[in-house]
Scaffold this motif. Structure first.
Motif, PDB file in Angstrom:
ATOM      1  N   GLY A 266       0.781  -1.207   0.000  1.00  0.00           N
ATOM      2  CA  GLY A 266       0.000   0.000   0.000  1.00  0.00           C
ATOM      3  C   GLY A 266       0.814   1.258   0.000  1.00  0.00           C
ATOM      4  N   ALA A 267       0.344   2.431  -0.245  1.00  0.00           N
ATOM      5  CA  ALA A 267       1.202   3.618  -0.461  1.00  0.00           C
ATOM      6  C   ALA A 267       1.406   4.585   0.638  1.00  0.00           C
ATOM      7  CB  ALA A 267       0.701   4.387  -1.622  1.00  0.00           C
ATOM      8  N   GLN A 268       1.075   5.241   1.323  1.00  0.00           N
ATOM      9  CA  GLN A 268       1.543   6.233   2.262  1.00  0.00           C
ATOM     10  C   GLN A 268       2.301   5.684   3.440  1.00  0.00           C
ATOM     11  OE1 GLN A 268      -2.389   7.635   2.989  1.00  0.00           O
ATOM     12  NE2 GLN A 268      -2.468   6.516   4.787  1.00  0.00           N
ATOM     13  N   LYS A 269       2.912   4.523   3.323  1.00  0.00           N
ATOM     14  CA  LYS A 269       3.605   4.010   4.488  1.00  0.00           C
ATOM     15  C   LYS A 269       5.002   3.565   4.161  1.00  0.00           C
ATOM     16  CE  LYS A 269      -0.509   2.626   6.872  1.00  0.00           C
ATOM     17  NZ  LYS A 269      -1.347   3.488   6.087  1.00  0.00           N
ATOM     18  N   ASN A 270       5.214   2.812   3.148  1.00  0.00           N
ATOM     19  CA  ASN A 270       6.556   2.340   2.845  1.00  0.00           C
ATOM     20  C   ASN A 270       7.031   2.708   1.462  1.00  0.00           C
ATOM     21  OD1 ASN A 270       7.660   1.040   5.089  1.00  0.00           O
ATOM     22  ND2 ASN A 270       6.326  -0.669   4.813  1.00  0.00           N
ATOM     23  N   ILE A 271       6.236   3.369   0.671  1.00  0.00           N
ATOM     24  CA  ILE A 271       6.657   3.704  -0.688  1.00  0.00           C
ATOM     25  C   ILE A 271       6.913   5.185  -0.875  1.00  0.00           C
ATOM     26  CG2 ILE A 271       5.868   3.863  -3.059  1.00  0.00           C
ATOM     27  CD1 ILE A 271       4.586   1.205  -2.745  1.00  0.00           C
ATOM     28  N   GLY A 272       6.148   6.013  -0.252  1.00  0.00           N
ATOM     29  CA  GLY A 272       6.329   7.444  -0.453  1.00  0.00           C
ATOM     30  C   GLY A 272       5.253   8.231   0.266  1.00  0.00           C
ATOM     31  N   PRO A 273       5.063   9.493  -0.126  1.00  0.00           N
ATOM     32  CA  PRO A 273       4.028  10.317   0.520  1.00  0.00           C
ATOM     33  C   PRO A 273       2.646   9.900   0.048  1.00  0.00           C
ATOM     34  CG  PRO A 273       5.005  11.509  -1.285  1.00  0.00           C
ATOM     35  CD  PRO A 273       5.792  10.236  -1.148  1.00  0.00           C
ATOM     36  N   SER A 274       1.620  10.340   0.747  1.00  0.00           N
ATOM     37  CA  SER A 274       0.261   9.991   0.349  1.00  0.00           C
ATOM     38  C   SER A 274      -0.068  10.647  -0.992  1.00  0.00           C
ATOM     39  CB  SER A 274      -0.734  10.458   1.412  1.00  0.00           C
ATOM     40  OG  SER A 274      -0.644  11.865   1.589  1.00  0.00           O
ATOM     41  N   GLY A 275      -0.988  10.021  -1.730  1.00  0.00           N
ATOM     42  CA  GLY A 275      -1.405  10.601  -2.995  1.00  0.00           C
ATOM     43  C   GLY A 275      -1.218   9.715  -4.201  1.00  0.00           C
ATOM     44  N   VAL A 276      -0.422   8.648  -4.076  1.00  0.00           N
ATOM     45  CA  VAL A 276      -0.178   7.746  -5.193  1.00  0.00           C
ATOM     46  C   VAL A 276      -0.725   6.365  -4.876  1.00  0.00           C
ATOM     47  CG1 VAL A 276       1.541   6.629  -6.659  1.00  0.00           C
ATOM     48  CG2 VAL A 276       1.935   8.958  -5.838  1.00  0.00           C
TER      49      VAL A 276
END
Length: 435
Positions: A266-276
């Protein structure tokens, strides 16, 4: 969508290492459809689609972690609601960051901590991106500058997860929550059955959304036990002919995590900022969306347009690419997995050896490596602990509003030094307050 676990295939390690909102992939990297949000951790939902006539056929399919491809009839889809943070940096670098430049140890579940090296690179490139005369936030999403960014991000992700060519990688928006609807709309007809394992808040939301667009059924629910356990194979009530089985690999609120399954992220936790939101979908599954599917939720439209059907979250995709590159440069998923397991052991050992002063409600066999919930005797005691932690540079430890208590999210970018400092406070706090 997905969330990951440790100790297996690249995808599994990725899930555990990241926290994004992914829509679909299998533990062995045999993806069908995966959606991930901008943070790579494990708070995703997994959809293993196929004609499972009984429990054993499903379990056999999900146990093929070493295979590179799923059987033709099997479809896997993951949906996550996490955010992606990048991998953990060198301990010395992270420690010095927390001690020397005013940065705190951020235990937030999402948006979450990001690697210091990634943040500093983004800071250095913000005003004039690589000599182009503009900030990356100003360039056209169809210009050569951004095209190089999104192409690099996809290439790095494919290298990290060994994603086969028969899978499309989509960079979308709306988080994993949007994918709860997108999955059913793209993979099912209104009359098709789909099974859901409800192990926490996110999978509960997923099945409720799925019921709007297909015959979504609950194969198992942990609600009665307050989402502190996971089902055995005999507990699952699977529907013959169901298009997919959906589950949340890592429930970030309740702290339960599947340890043996096809993995998600999932995205706003280990990949980058929220929004993707990143969706990985097998190409032969594209083109069968229901007629009512909005264009922005149709996977084929996004695949045909290389994720540029509309203006994408350009800066978020850039940050994801930096995180992917950082993961590759720091040993890949195996190295991140080792770091995460070590951190989780430190924290859970402190809880389990406190003689009941700190308590984790989750069964030991399904505890999350990313999100660690625990409680104390009274809410007042917990509030005092959170206050003391903040005073020592450890923030965002308050549990989710729906469950209370304390929650320490220790994603990839959380250095070991942060966990060690938290454990030290736990010991000193217990010494002062134990009756």
């Amino acid at each position: 969508m997905f969330e990951d676990n440790l100790g297996c295939s690249e995808i599994e390690r990725f899930s555990m290492v990241m926290s994004v909102g992914l829509v679909a992939f299998e533990k062995s990297l045999s993806f069908a459809a995966m959606a991930t949000s901008t943070s790579l951790h494990l708070q995703s939902t997994f959809l293993a689609s196929g004609n499972y006539t009984d429990r054993s056929s499903f379990l056999n399919a999900t146990s093929r972690h070493s295979q590179t491809h799923l059987p033709a009839r099997t479809r896997v889809a993951f949906l996550c609601k996490a955010a992606i943070s990048s991998p953990v940096q060198e301990e010395t670098t992270q420690k010095s960051q927390g001690e020397d430049d005013g940065k705190v140890f951020n235990f937030s579940a999402g948006p979450a901590t990001l690697p210091s090296s990634v943040l500093k690179q983004a800071q250095a490139e913000l005003y004039n991106w690589r000599g182009c005369g503009m900030s990356l936030m100003e360039v056209s999403h169809r210009g050569k500058e951004f095209l190089s960014v999104i192409q690099n991000a996809e290439s790095s992700l494919r290298s990290l997860l060994h994603i086969p060519d028969e899978y499309a990688v989509l960079f979308l928006q709306g988080g994993a929550t949007t994918q709860f609807a997108s999955l059913a709309l793209n993979l099912c007809t209104p009359n098709d059955s789909a099974d859901y394992i409800v192990s926490g808040s996110w999978s509960d939301k997923a099945v409720k959304e799925g019921q709007k667009y297909c015959s979504a059924k609950v194969a198992w629910s942990g609600n009665a036990a307050k989402y502190t356990s996971l089902p055995s194979s005999d507990d699952l009530q699977l529907t013959p002919g169901a298009r997919f089985l959906h589950f949340c690999a890592n429930e970030t609120i309740h702290g339960v995590e599947f340890k043996d399954y096809p993995t998600p992220l999932g995205a706003q936790k280990n990949i980058g900022p929220s929004g993707v939101t990143i969706v990985i979908v097998r190409k032969d599954l594209l083109g069968s969306a229901q007629q009512i599917t909005p264009a922005m939720l149709n996977y084929k439209i996004h695949a045909d347009n290389n994720s540029l059907y509309n203006t994408p979250p350009c800066f978020g995709i850039y940050m994801c690419g930096l995180v992917f590159d950082d993961l590759l440069a720091t040993g890949g998923l195996e190295a991140a997995e080792r770091r995460n397991m070590e951190k989780a052991k430190l924290l859970y050992d402190a809880i389990d050896k406190s003689n009941g002063f700190f308590k984790c409600p989750v069964e030991k066999s399904v505890r999350s490596l990313m999100n660690v919930p625990f409680t104390m005797a009274t809410p007042e005691l917990e509030a005092e602990f959170i206050k003391e932690a903040a005073g020592q540079g450890m923030v965002q430890l308050k549990g989710h509003r729906s469950v209370g208590g304390i929650r320490a999210s220790i994603y990839n970018a959380m250095p070991k030094a942060g966990v060690e400092k938290l454990v030290a406070l736990m010991k000193s706090f217990q010494a002062k307050n134990a009756s």
